[in-house]
Design a protein around this motif. Sequence first.
Motif, PDB file in Angstrom:
ATOM      1  N   CYS A   1      46.396  37.484  43.951  1.00  0.00           N
ATOM      2  CA  CYS A   1      45.686  36.257  44.327  1.00  0.00           C
ATOM      3  C   CYS A   1      44.207  36.541  44.603  1.00  0.00           C
ATOM      4  CB  CYS A   1      46.343  35.636  45.553  1.00  0.00           C
ATOM      5  SG  CYS A   1      48.010  34.989  45.246  1.00  0.00           S
TER       6      CYS A   1
ATOM      7  N   LEU B   1      42.406  36.746  41.231  1.00  0.00           N
ATOM      8  CA  LEU B   1      42.187  35.401  40.687  1.00  0.00           C
ATOM      9  C   LEU B   1      41.169  34.632  41.526  1.00  0.00           C
ATOM     10  CD1 LEU B   1      45.821  34.230  39.760  1.00  0.00           C
ATOM     11  CD2 LEU B   1      44.047  35.038  38.225  1.00  0.00           C
TER      12      LEU B   1
ATOM     13  N   TRP C   1      42.177  27.114  34.512  1.00  0.00           N
ATOM     14  CA  TRP C   1      42.783  27.976  35.536  1.00  0.00           C
ATOM     15  C   TRP C   1      43.378  27.190  36.700  1.00  0.00           C
ATOM     16  CZ3 TRP C   1      44.248  32.717  34.695  1.00  0.00           C
ATOM     17  CH2 TRP C   1      43.668  33.406  33.628  1.00  0.00           C
TER      18      TRP C   1
ATOM     19  N   ILE D   1      47.916  27.564  37.524  1.00  0.00           N
ATOM     20  CA  ILE D   1      48.670  27.973  38.719  1.00  0.00           C
ATOM     21  C   ILE D   1      50.047  27.315  38.787  1.00  0.00           C
ATOM     22  CG2 ILE D   1      48.680  27.964  41.246  1.00  0.00           C
ATOM     23  CD1 ILE D   1      45.613  28.270  41.113  1.00  0.00           C
TER      24      ILE D   1
ATOM     25  N   TYR E   1      52.221  28.513  35.861  1.00  0.00           N
ATOM     26  CA  TYR E   1      52.622  29.916  36.014  1.00  0.00           C
ATOM     27  C   TYR E   1      53.807  30.039  36.969  1.00  0.00           C
ATOM     28  CZ  TYR E   1      52.215  34.922  37.047  1.00  0.00           C
ATOM     29  OH  TYR E   1      52.476  36.272  37.208  1.00  0.00           O
TER      30      TYR E   1
ATOM     31  N   GLU F   1      50.141  32.698  31.001  1.00  0.00           N
ATOM     32  CA  GLU F   1      48.980  33.493  31.381  1.00  0.00           C
ATOM     33  C   GLU F   1      48.122  33.812  30.148  1.00  0.00           C
ATOM     34  OE1 GLU F   1      47.951  37.381  34.183  1.00  0.00           O
ATOM     35  OE2 GLU F   1      50.034  36.772  33.836  1.00  0.00           O
TER      36      GLU F   1
END
Length: 713
Positions: free
Chosen positions: A611, A614, A655, A659, A662, A674
Amino acid sequence: MKMLQKSMLFSLLHYANALSSCKLLGPGNLPSLFQEGEIMIGGIFPVYNKEIFNASRFPSECTYRFNLRVFRWTQVMIFAIEEVNRSLLLLPNVTVGYMILNSCSSPSSALQAALAMAGGVGRTQPPACTPAVSALIVSYFSTCACLSDRAKFPSFFRTIPSDYFQAKALAALVKHFNWHWIGAVQSDDDYGRNGVSAFIQEAKKLGVCVAFVGTVLRTYSMDKILKVVDMIKMSSVKVVLGFAPEGDMYPLMLEIVKQNITGIQWLASEAWITAAVPSTPEMYPSFGGALGFVMHKRAIPKLKSFLTDINPYASPEAAFVKEFWEDVIGCTPNINGVTEEYEPTKKLCTGKETLKDSDHVFFDVTQLRASYNVYNAVYAVAHALHQLLFCQAALNQTFKQCKKVSEISPKLHHGDVECTPCPEEYWSNSLKNACIPKTVEYLSYQEPMGIAVTFVSLMGTALSMATMLIFILYRDTPVIKASNTELSCFLLFSLFLCFLCPLTFIGKPTMWTCVLRHTAFGVTFAFCMSCVLGRTIVVVAAFKATFPGNSTAVKFGHAQQRIIVGSCTLVQILICAAWLNISPPFPDRVFKYSNTKIVLECNTGSQAAFCAVLGYIGLLAITCLVLAFLARKLPDNFNEAKFITFSMLIFCAVWITFIPAYVSSPGKFTVAVEIFAILSSAFGLLISIFAPKCYIILIKPEKNTKKYMMRKI
C-alpha cells in the motif's frame, strides 16, 4: 422401460445383501404382506398416513386415515408378481416372493421398513431364514428431481418422470393463462422444496413472480398451518400452487374450507391433483377446478377380478385387508367369531358379503396411473433378474439358466461410515471414492490472455522506443526544444520500463519473479511520475517567468530537474528496500477460490508495504495533477500543462478503479487487473503527452516553428 431394465442389471438394491443372516434390528410388529420365494422383491407403501411414537427408538404403530388408493398399489404389486410366477417365458422355474411394508408417509417409518427388508423385522410369521430382498419397489411415485443424482443414488431407477419436467410444465401453464402474480405452498421435504424451487426458476424466465412460499407438513402444529392460511388471505394473489403430497396438503385444505376461503385458482402437483379428497362435496367449493398435470393412464387386464377376490376370511392374517373391508363393505369382518380390537360403534359383518358386484371406485381399473407405475416397476425388476439368470433377454422361447439364484450378488452401494479427507492438493471425484489432483492455475504465456498481454506490452515498448528515436532525430526543432529534450527522454525511458513490467506477471510465480514484479513496478512508475513532476515544475516555472523580474525559470535548470527526478525515485527505492527486508513478496498457493483448483500467485508479503508503494505513486500523480492544473492557462499555442493535466486525470482514474477491481477479482484475474492498470496508465501517459508532438513533427511540419509555438492563442 427397456432402458430401465438394462440399468437394473447393474444395480438392483444397495443394501439388500448387507445382512445375509436373519437378524432382528427393532420391534417385530410391523404389519406386512409376505410371500416367500427364491427371489424376494420388497415394496414400501404409505398405506397409513400418521405415526405415533412410543418410548422406543422406532415408531411402533401408525394410525390415521386408511388410504384405499395406496392399498390398491400393494395389490397391483402382488398381482404383477403372481403374473411373473405364472409366465413360461419370464423367469421360468424361478419363484418370486414379496414383502410389502407400510411407510406411514414418514421418513422414519420408511427407514424402519427398509431396515426390516434387510434384517427380517416385522414379519408376522417369518421362515427360519428367507433370501435377502433383491430389489425394492419405491420408484412408482418418487418424482423428486434430487433422486436423479447418480452419485448419491446410484441404484435408484424410477417409473415416473422427474419433477424437473413437471415444474417446467406448471410454469408454462401459468404463462399460458397470463398469470404473472401467484403464491406457492410447499411441503417441508425434498419433494416440496425442490419442486417449488425448480418452478420459481422456470417462472422467473417467463416473467412470473411468486408473492409468497408457505410451508406445510401433516405433522405441523395448527399454528404453523394458520400462518400459511393467513399468507393466502392477506395476499392479493388469486392463483396458488400447491406442491405437496396429499397427506401434507390435507390439514391446510381442512382449514381453508373451515374459513370458507374461495375464489382461488389452485394449481396442484401430481401428488394430489387426482386424489379423491379435493372432489368431495365439502372440499369442492374451495378446491374445485384445480389444475395440474397427471401421469399417463393405462388399464391392466384381469386386475379387476384379482381385486374382487380379496377376502379377509380367506387370509385372516393378511395386513391391511381388515381396514380395506371396512372401507369398501362398511362393516368389520367377524373372523372365527372373534374380532380383535372390535369397536362397538362399527357394524359387524355377517360373513356373506361379497365384492363381485361392487361398483366402488376401487375396482375401476381403466384409469390406472400410479398403480401402472408399480406394475411397470415389478416387470422391470423381473426382466433384469431374468437377464442375470439366463444371460439374455426374455424372448419368445426359453433357455437354460446360466447362473444359479444363489449366485446372484446384488451390487452394494454405500457412502462409507468413515470419510477420509483428501490432501490439500487433491479433491474428491464425483463418486467420492478417490482423490484426484487439483488443477493448477496461473497466467501463462500459452493461454489467450497471456498472449494478448505479451503483444500489448511489446507494442508499448516499441512505441516508446520509436518516440524516443523521433525525439533524438528532431531534437533541434522548436517542438522538441520546448518539450525539454532531456526530461522527455527520461520519461520515455521510464515508460519503456513500465511497458516491460507486465511481462514479469506472466508465467509460474517464483521467488525471483515475485520480488521483481512488485519492486520493478513500484520503482519504474515512481521514476515515470518523477519525470512528469519535473516536466510539470518546468512548465509552472516558465509560467511564473512571464511576470517581470521573476527568475524562477533561470534557477530551475537541468541540474535541478535531475535532482527532482533522482530524489523522488530514490524515495521509492528505499520503500521497496524496506519492503524486501521486512516481508518480501513470495510465491503462494491459494485454495479459497475453488475446490477443484490451486491458484498460483505472488503474495505481497507485507500488505502495508504494498500500500505504501501504491500510495507514494499516487502522491506523485496528485502533485503533478495539481501543479499542471494551476498552469493550464499558459498563453502559448502549445500548452504542455493541458497535456500533463489530461494524462494525470487518466492515470488517476485508472488506479482509482483498480483498487476495488483488484480486491474483488479471483485467482489469475487479480493479476490480469493489475496488468491492465499498468498498461492503461502507461498508454495514457504516452499518448496524452507525446502524441501531439509527434503529430506536429511528422504530419504538420509547417507548425514546427518558433513563431507558431510562441504565438498567443
